[in-house]
Design a protein around this motif. Structure first.
Motif, short mmCIF file in Angstrom:
data_model
loop_
_atom_site.label_atom_id
_atom_site.label_comp_id
_atom_site.label_asym_id
_atom_site.label_seq_id
_atom_site.Cartn_x
_atom_site.Cartn_y
_atom_site.Cartn_z
N PRO A 169 20.33 34.98 17.56
CA PRO A 169 20.54 33.93 18.55
C PRO A 169 19.22 33.42 19.12
N ALA A 170 19.20 32.13 19.50
CA ALA A 170 18.01 31.55 20.11
C ALA A 170 17.84 32.09 21.53
N HIS A 171 16.58 32.15 21.97
CA HIS A 171 16.30 32.66 23.31
C HIS A 171 15.65 31.57 24.16
N VAL A 172 15.72 31.75 25.47
CA VAL A 172 15.19 30.75 26.40
C VAL A 172 14.17 31.39 27.34
N ALA A 173 13.27 30.55 27.83
CA ALA A 173 12.24 31.04 28.76
C ALA A 173 12.76 31.12 30.19
N ASP A 174 13.78 30.28 30.51
CA ASP A 174 14.28 30.21 31.89
C ASP A 174 15.80 30.43 31.91
N PRO A 175 16.24 31.69 32.02
CA PRO A 175 17.68 31.98 32.03
C PRO A 175 18.46 31.25 33.12
N GLU A 176 17.87 31.09 34.30
CA GLU A 176 18.59 30.43 35.39
C GLU A 176 18.87 28.97 35.08
N ARG A 177 17.94 28.33 34.38
CA ARG A 177 18.16 26.95 33.96
C ARG A 177 19.29 26.89 32.93
N GLU A 178 19.35 27.91 32.07
CA GLU A 178 20.41 27.97 31.06
C GLU A 178 21.77 28.16 31.72
N ILE A 179 21.80 28.94 32.79
CA ILE A 179 23.04 29.14 33.53
C ILE A 179 23.51 27.83 34.16
N LYS A 180 22.57 27.04 34.63
CA LYS A 180 22.94 25.73 35.19
C LYS A 180 23.53 24.82 34.10
N ARG A 181 22.97 24.90 32.89
CA ARG A 181 23.53 24.15 31.75
C ARG A 181 24.98 24.57 31.50
N PHE A 182 25.20 25.88 31.56
CA PHE A 182 26.54 26.42 31.33
C PHE A 182 27.51 25.94 32.41
N ASP A 183 27.10 26.02 33.67
CA ASP A 183 27.95 25.56 34.77
C ASP A 183 28.29 24.07 34.63
N ALA A 184 27.30 23.28 34.24
CA ALA A 184 27.52 21.83 34.07
C ALA A 184 28.52 21.56 32.94
N ALA A 185 28.42 22.34 31.85
CA ALA A 185 29.34 22.17 30.72
C ALA A 185 30.77 22.54 31.12
N LEU A 186 30.91 23.59 31.93
CA LEU A 186 32.24 23.98 32.42
C LEU A 186 32.85 22.87 33.27
N GLU A 187 32.05 22.29 34.16
CA GLU A 187 32.55 21.22 35.03
C GLU A 187 32.95 20.00 34.22
N LYS A 188 32.17 19.68 33.19
CA LYS A 188 32.49 18.55 32.34
C LYS A 188 33.81 18.80 31.61
N ALA A 189 33.98 20.01 31.08
CA ALA A 189 35.21 20.36 30.37
C ALA A 189 36.41 20.30 31.30
N LYS A 190 36.25 20.79 32.54
CA LYS A 190 37.34 20.72 33.53
C LYS A 190 37.71 19.28 33.83
N GLY A 191 36.71 18.42 33.95
CA GLY A 191 36.97 17.01 34.21
C GLY A 191 37.74 16.36 33.09
N GLU A 192 37.37 16.67 31.85
CA GLU A 192 38.07 16.12 30.69
C GLU A 192 39.52 16.58 30.65
N LEU A 193 39.74 17.88 30.93
CA LEU A 193 41.10 18.42 30.93
C LEU A 193 41.94 17.81 32.05
N ALA A 194 41.32 17.55 33.19
CA ALA A 194 42.05 16.93 34.32
C ALA A 194 42.52 15.53 33.94
N ILE A 195 41.67 14.79 33.21
CA ILE A 195 42.04 13.45 32.76
C ILE A 195 43.21 13.52 31.78
N ILE A 196 43.14 14.45 30.83
CA ILE A 196 44.22 14.62 29.85
C ILE A 196 45.51 15.03 30.54
N GLN A 197 45.41 15.97 31.48
CA GLN A 197 46.59 16.45 32.20
C GLN A 197 47.24 15.31 32.99
N ASP A 198 46.45 14.47 33.60
CA ASP A 198 46.97 13.33 34.35
C ASP A 198 47.67 12.34 33.41
#
Length: 227
Positions: free
Chosen positions: A1-30
């Motif tokens: 697996p690839a590694h990163v220099a800044d884990p906390e920045r990677e965690i922010k990427r992950f949180d942003a992806a989760l929020e985007k996915a939730k938004g997409e699912l909310a639109i589909i559910q509506d």
């Protein structure tokens, strides 16, 4: 697996992806709520619950901090653990949960990667018949039902969320055909009978006439030539 220099920045990427996915699912559910009612929209509660699972999120972030891996790798490993847990139980409910996990996983990974042009079944310009190895419930719910005239998949069951969603949207569909994607090509005449679970590829005139007589009274039936 690839590694990163800044884990906390990677965690922010992950949180942003989760929020985007939730938004997409909310639109589909509506969309599903408006088109076929709240009962069918409840299917996506399980998808959203996976994204909100505190243990899953904790495992992903712990792995990023511990090993310095990219979010994609940490998230996929956490999902594999969840899928393995569900697969040990031979109950249809848990098999469906595994499909939910896979669907949600792909949605988050697409948000993380942000590369490549994906097929969008909501923005079709002409009528199509969709043949795919598999379609998730969210794929089916997002379909532009005036353009997607029918679909068939290699895997799935009549009791799957995908099949239930297709029936609710009144899209002729047959799932679990095993080799459907290998059997059709442009120019073929095709019949999809969602009621009996039959797909006829290149039917003869007798079969065509039989289904033409049924088309006026049978909603879950499609007869057309593939472009």
């Amino acid at each position: 697996p690839a590694h990163v220099a800044d884990p906390e920045r990677e965690i922010k990427r992950f949180d942003a992806a989760l929020e985007k996915a939730k938004g997409e699912l909310a639109i589909i559910q509506d969309k599903v709520t408006k088109e076929v009612g709240e009962q069918h929209a409840e299917i996506f509660n399980a998808h959203i619950a996976i994204l909100d699972d505190p243990l899953l999120n904790k495992d992903v972030k712990a792995e990023i901090r511990k090993s310095g891996v990219v979010a994609e790798y940490a998230f996929w490993q956490a999902l594999r653990k969840l899928e393995k847990m569900f697969s040990t139980v031979d109950v249809e409910y848990y098999k469906e949960r595994n499909l939910d996990v896979h669907d949600v996983g792909l949605r988050v990974l697409k948000s993380l990667k942000k590369t490549g042009k994906e097929e969008n079944l909501t923005e079709l310009k002409e009528e199509v018949v969709v043949f795919a190895y598999n379609l998730s419930p969210s794929d089916t719910a997002a379909m532009h039902k005036e353009k997607v005239t029918g679909f068939a998949t290699d895997i799935g069951s009549r009791t799957s969320h995908t099949a239930i969603m297709a029936r609710a949207l009144e899209i002729p569909a047959v799932v679990g055909l095993e080799t459907a994607t290998q059997q059709v090509k442009s120019g073929d005449i095709l019949i999809i009978d969602g009621t009996t679970g039959i797909v006829e590829v290149k039917p003869d005139k007798r079969i065509i006439l039989k289904y033409q007589r049924q088309q006026k009274t049978k909603l879950n039936l499609l007869l057309m030539r593939i472009r």
